[in-house]
Design an enzyme around this catalytic site. Structure first.
Site, mmCIF file in Angstrom:
data_model
loop_
_atom_site.group_PDB
_atom_site.id
_atom_site.type_symbol
_atom_site.label_atom_id
_atom_site.label_comp_id
_atom_site.label_asym_id
_atom_site.label_seq_id
_atom_site.Cartn_x
_atom_site.Cartn_y
_atom_site.Cartn_z
ATOM 1 N N ARG A 183 -36.913 158.696 63.145
ATOM 2 C CA ARG A 183 -35.214 157.974 63.331
ATOM 3 C C ARG A 183 -35.178 156.336 62.511
ATOM 4 O O ARG A 183 -36.037 155.973 62.730
ATOM 5 C CB ARG A 183 -33.997 158.205 64.007
ATOM 6 C CG ARG A 183 -33.749 159.878 64.288
ATOM 7 C CD ARG A 183 -33.360 159.806 65.830
ATOM 8 N NE ARG A 183 -33.060 161.077 66.348
ATOM 9 C CZ ARG A 183 -32.307 161.089 67.393
ATOM 10 N NH1 ARG A 183 -31.143 160.369 68.749
ATOM 11 N NH2 ARG A 183 -32.434 162.861 67.903
ATOM 12 N N PRO A 214 -24.008 162.074 65.718
ATOM 13 C CA PRO A 214 -22.376 160.850 66.187
ATOM 14 C C PRO A 214 -22.977 161.018 67.348
ATOM 15 O O PRO A 214 -23.700 160.854 68.519
ATOM 16 C CB PRO A 214 -21.747 161.959 66.498
ATOM 17 C CG PRO A 214 -21.876 163.216 65.418
ATOM 18 C CD PRO A 214 -23.385 163.448 65.703
ATOM 19 N N GLU A 215 -22.589 159.643 67.866
ATOM 20 C CA GLU A 215 -22.401 158.440 68.824
ATOM 21 C C GLU A 215 -21.437 159.404 69.586
ATOM 22 O O GLU A 215 -20.200 160.005 69.721
ATOM 23 C CB GLU A 215 -22.792 156.959 69.043
ATOM 24 C CG GLU A 215 -23.312 156.918 67.481
ATOM 25 C CD GLU A 215 -24.609 156.280 68.221
ATOM 26 O OE1 GLU A 215 -24.723 155.848 69.267
ATOM 27 O OE2 GLU A 215 -25.268 156.081 67.055
ATOM 28 N N ASN A 221 -28.675 156.707 67.371
ATOM 29 C CA ASN A 221 -29.408 155.985 67.424
ATOM 30 C C ASN A 221 -29.185 154.737 67.093
ATOM 31 O O ASN A 221 -29.537 153.354 66.798
ATOM 32 C CB ASN A 221 -29.698 156.532 65.310
ATOM 33 C CG ASN A 221 -31.410 156.041 65.248
ATOM 34 O OD1 ASN A 221 -31.686 155.409 65.896
ATOM 35 N ND2 ASN A 221 -31.066 155.581 64.160
ATOM 36 N N LYS A 275 -22.575 163.853 74.058
ATOM 37 C CA LYS A 275 -22.347 164.584 72.926
ATOM 38 C C LYS A 275 -22.379 165.882 72.681
ATOM 39 O O LYS A 275 -21.870 166.219 71.681
ATOM 40 C CB LYS A 275 -23.737 164.061 72.211
ATOM 41 C CG LYS A 275 -23.734 162.636 71.957
ATOM 42 C CD LYS A 275 -25.637 162.438 71.418
ATOM 43 C CE LYS A 275 -25.623 161.110 70.900
ATOM 44 N NZ LYS A 275 -26.745 161.055 70.284
#
Length: 267
Positions: free
Chosen positions: A253, A2-3, A165, A51
């Site tokens: 990623r 999650p961002e 990401n 986060k």
């Protein structure tokens, strides 16, 4: 993973459901804290830090959680059926008379003293959506390792907290540099890096409101229209120049860039 904007929305949901109310149910399903009981304690607040999520309770206790790739917190009306995964994936249950917050697949879950929160989150750089946000400090952190690729530096939560990401790829596109460009090779890094940091803060802030729920937009294009410049658009035309967007791994990623609009090294 999650961002930061997603974590802030999760914190807001948990805070609205729990804050100011005594817990009528407490169940921490991790071996180290399986016998801990928060029942009867009032939730003071639920605060995001990058986060990370910090749920603070009276008596000086904090429940620290991190979602990483698969974790999630869901809030249900008291007595409602839970929907978020099978029961064996539940790691935490916090209930009040009105709501039940259920944490699924939480890879990090620990009960700590509120006075010791810095031991859990003190390593983080300035929070893009927090009161400590400082673009100058974030830029200085990024420039401290000038040989590091920009994409990796943006993802390092010790530099600035909250970028994931998706935003990494989008910010590199907006900076017109490939994610593999060394930080020190950017044009005029002392001036460019604060602008990148400020752009990151603007993008995350624009995506935490109710209007952004269920979608994330970095292009500024309303519906109908693409929400993201490059992320997830491999082999599709760049929105600016029409060249096919490319994809490769960076630090394990998927990473996206436009070979025409962005300059710098590539894999």
């Amino acid at each position: 993973m999650p961002e930061g904007d997603s974590v802030h929305r999760a914190a807001a949901r948990l805070h609205a459901a729990l804050a100011g109310r005594p817990l009528t149910r407490s169940d921490l399903r991790v071996p180290r804290f399986a016998t801990a009981d928060l029942t009867g304690r009032t939730t003071l607040d639920v605060t995001p830090r990058g986060k990370h999520l910090l749920a603070r309770f009276e008596g000086g206790l904090t429940l620290h959680s991190h979602l990483r790739m698969d974790g999630a917190w869901h809030v249900f009306p008291a007595g409602a059926r839970w929907r978020g995964g099978p029961d064996y994936e539940v790691r935490a249950v916090l209930g009040t008379a009105e709501h039940t917050a259920v944490g699924y697949r939480l890879p990090v879950l620990e009960l700590i003293r509120t006075a010791d929160e810095e031991q859990a989150v003190g390593h983080l750089g300035p929070d893009l959506l927090g009161p400590d946000w400082d673009p100058g400090r974030a830029a200085a952190n990024l420039l401290a390792a000038p040989g590091r690729p920009l994409g990796e530096a943006l993802l390092d939560q010790r530099n600035l907290a909250g970028i994931g990401n998706i935003y990494k790829s989008e910010l590199c596109f907006l900076a017109q540099a490939t994610p593999w460009t060394p930080v020190g090779a950017l044009p005029d890094p002392p001036a460019t890096l604060p602008r990148i940091a400020a752009a990151a803060q603007r993008l995350l802030a624009a995506n935490i409101g109710d209007r952004a729920r269920g979608r994330r937009n970095t292009t500024g294009i309303g519906r109908p229209g693409p929400d993201l410049f490059v992320y997830g658009r491999a082999r599709r035309p760049c929105l600016r120049c029409g060249a096919p967007v490319r994809e490769a791994e960076q630090d394990g990623r998927p990473t996206y860039w436009c070979p025409q609009c962005q300059t710098g090294p590539t894999p």
